[in-house]
Design a protein around this motif. Structure first.
Motif, PDB file in Angstrom:
ATOM      1  N   HIS A  91     -28.979   0.491  18.505  1.00  0.00           N
ATOM      2  CA  HIS A  91     -30.034   0.183  17.530  1.00  0.00           C
ATOM      3  C   HIS A  91     -29.965  -1.269  17.088  1.00  0.00           C
ATOM      4  CE1 HIS A  91     -26.578   1.049  15.017  1.00  0.00           C
ATOM      5  NE2 HIS A  91     -27.207   0.504  14.001  1.00  0.00           N
ATOM      6  N   GLN A  92     -28.760  -1.872  17.137  1.00  0.00           N
ATOM      7  CA  GLN A  92     -28.641  -3.277  16.738  1.00  0.00           C
ATOM      8  C   GLN A  92     -29.285  -4.194  17.774  1.00  0.00           C
ATOM      9  OE1 GLN A  92     -28.015  -4.106  13.854  1.00  0.00           O
ATOM     10  NE2 GLN A  92     -26.744  -2.489  12.984  1.00  0.00           N
ATOM     11  N   ILE A  93     -29.293  -3.786  19.027  1.00  0.00           N
ATOM     12  CA  ILE A  93     -29.986  -4.566  20.061  1.00  0.00           C
ATOM     13  C   ILE A  93     -31.482  -4.529  19.784  1.00  0.00           C
ATOM     14  CG2 ILE A  93     -30.527  -4.682  22.531  1.00  0.00           C
ATOM     15  CD1 ILE A  93     -27.645  -3.590  23.002  1.00  0.00           C
ATOM     16  N   GLU A  94     -32.005  -3.357  19.455  1.00  0.00           N
ATOM     17  CA  GLU A  94     -33.425  -3.235  19.088  1.00  0.00           C
ATOM     18  C   GLU A  94     -33.730  -4.073  17.849  1.00  0.00           C
ATOM     19  OE1 GLU A  94     -35.989  -1.561  20.682  1.00  0.00           O
ATOM     20  OE2 GLU A  94     -34.548  -1.247  22.288  1.00  0.00           O
ATOM     21  N   ASN A  95     -32.873  -3.991  16.837  1.00  0.00           N
ATOM     22  CA  ASN A  95     -33.077  -4.767  15.610  1.00  0.00           C
ATOM     23  C   ASN A  95     -33.082  -6.265  15.899  1.00  0.00           C
ATOM     24  OD1 ASN A  95     -33.129  -2.405  14.131  1.00  0.00           O
ATOM     25  ND2 ASN A  95     -31.034  -2.597  13.375  1.00  0.00           N
ATOM     26  N   ALA A  96     -32.165  -6.705  16.752  1.00  0.00           N
ATOM     27  CA  ALA A  96     -32.095  -8.125  17.105  1.00  0.00           C
ATOM     28  C   ALA A  96     -33.365  -8.576  17.813  1.00  0.00           C
ATOM     29  CB  ALA A  96     -30.873  -8.383  17.978  1.00  0.00           C
ATOM     30  N   GLY A  97     -33.851  -7.765  18.751  1.00  0.00           N
ATOM     31  CA  GLY A  97     -35.090  -8.107  19.442  1.00  0.00           C
ATOM     32  C   GLY A  97     -36.254  -8.217  18.484  1.00  0.00           C
ATOM     33  N   LEU A  98     -36.357  -7.271  17.572  1.00  0.00           N
ATOM     34  CA  LEU A  98     -37.428  -7.297  16.575  1.00  0.00           C
ATOM     35  C   LEU A  98     -37.322  -8.540  15.699  1.00  0.00           C
ATOM     36  CD1 LEU A  98     -39.834  -5.846  15.217  1.00  0.00           C
ATOM     37  CD2 LEU A  98     -38.152  -4.673  13.781  1.00  0.00           C
ATOM     38  N   ALA A  99     -36.112  -8.875  15.276  1.00  0.00           N
ATOM     39  CA  ALA A  99     -35.917 -10.062  14.439  1.00  0.00           C
ATOM     40  C   ALA A  99     -36.318 -11.334  15.178  1.00  0.00           C
ATOM     41  CB  ALA A  99     -34.462 -10.146  13.979  1.00  0.00           C
ATOM     42  N   ALA A 108     -40.871 -19.712  12.758  1.00  0.00           N
ATOM     43  CA  ALA A 108     -39.649 -20.137  12.076  1.00  0.00           C
ATOM     44  C   ALA A 108     -38.625 -20.668  13.076  1.00  0.00           C
ATOM     45  CB  ALA A 108     -39.057 -18.963  11.299  1.00  0.00           C
ATOM     46  N   ALA A 109     -37.932 -21.707  12.689  1.00  0.00           N
ATOM     47  CA  ALA A 109     -36.850 -22.226  13.510  1.00  0.00           C
ATOM     48  C   ALA A 109     -35.647 -21.297  13.361  1.00  0.00           C
ATOM     49  CB  ALA A 109     -36.477 -23.633  13.061  1.00  0.00           C
ATOM     50  N   PHE A 110     -34.981 -21.052  14.460  1.00  0.00           N
ATOM     51  CA  PHE A 110     -33.805 -20.192  14.404  1.00  0.00           C
ATOM     52  C   PHE A 110     -32.900 -20.494  15.583  1.00  0.00           C
ATOM     53  CE2 PHE A 110     -37.017 -18.012  16.817  1.00  0.00           C
ATOM     54  CZ  PHE A 110     -36.344 -17.456  17.892  1.00  0.00           C
TER      55      PHE A 110
END
Length: 132
Positions: A91-99, A108-110
């Motif tokens: 789920h953290q991979i999905e969350n990272a992709g969404l972010a 936004a710069a990131f």
């Protein structure tokens, strides 16, 4: 979106999705993770009525895939490469992709390398049972 807090949010996924989609803002992008079809339809309908633009849906306007020992987000004709997130769990991979998709949509710069350094002390922290 899933069934949660039904007493406050509503009896079904579409109703809950409409309520949660109320966060959408006019003229601002709304980036969606993969959703139940009823939830996605309710979110898109509500966000459109509120004037959110663009609305970017997972697997339609953006997607996530494995890439060179990490992940890549394909959005707007670009591929954003990043390492796997330090936080554990699929789920953290999905969350990272969404972010990453949301940051890109917002202009936004990131630094995607920040994913590799993210920590949630005391919540998502590996512990050694020998310490207890």
């Amino acid at each position: 979106v899933a069934l949660d807090h039904e007493a406050f949010l509503g009896p079904d996924v579409a109703t809950i999705a409409r309520r949660k989609a109320g966060i959408a803002k006019p003229g601002r992008p709304l980036v969606l993770a993969g959703q139940d079809p009823a939830a996605e339809a309710a979110i898109v309908e509500t966000a459109t009525a509120l004037g959110a633009t663009p609305i970017l849906r997972r697997s339609a306007e953006w997607d996530l895939r494995p890439a060179d020992g990490g992940i890549a987000v394909d959005i707007g004709g670009e591929a954003i490469a990043a390492p796997f997130p330090a936080l554990r769990g699929p789920h953290q991979i999905e969350n990272a992709g969404l972010a990453l998709a949301a940051l890109h949509a917002a202009g936004a710069a990131f630094d995607p390398q920040g994913l590799a350094a993210a920590v949630l002390p005391k919540r998502m922290q590996p512990v050694d049972p020998a310490d207890y």
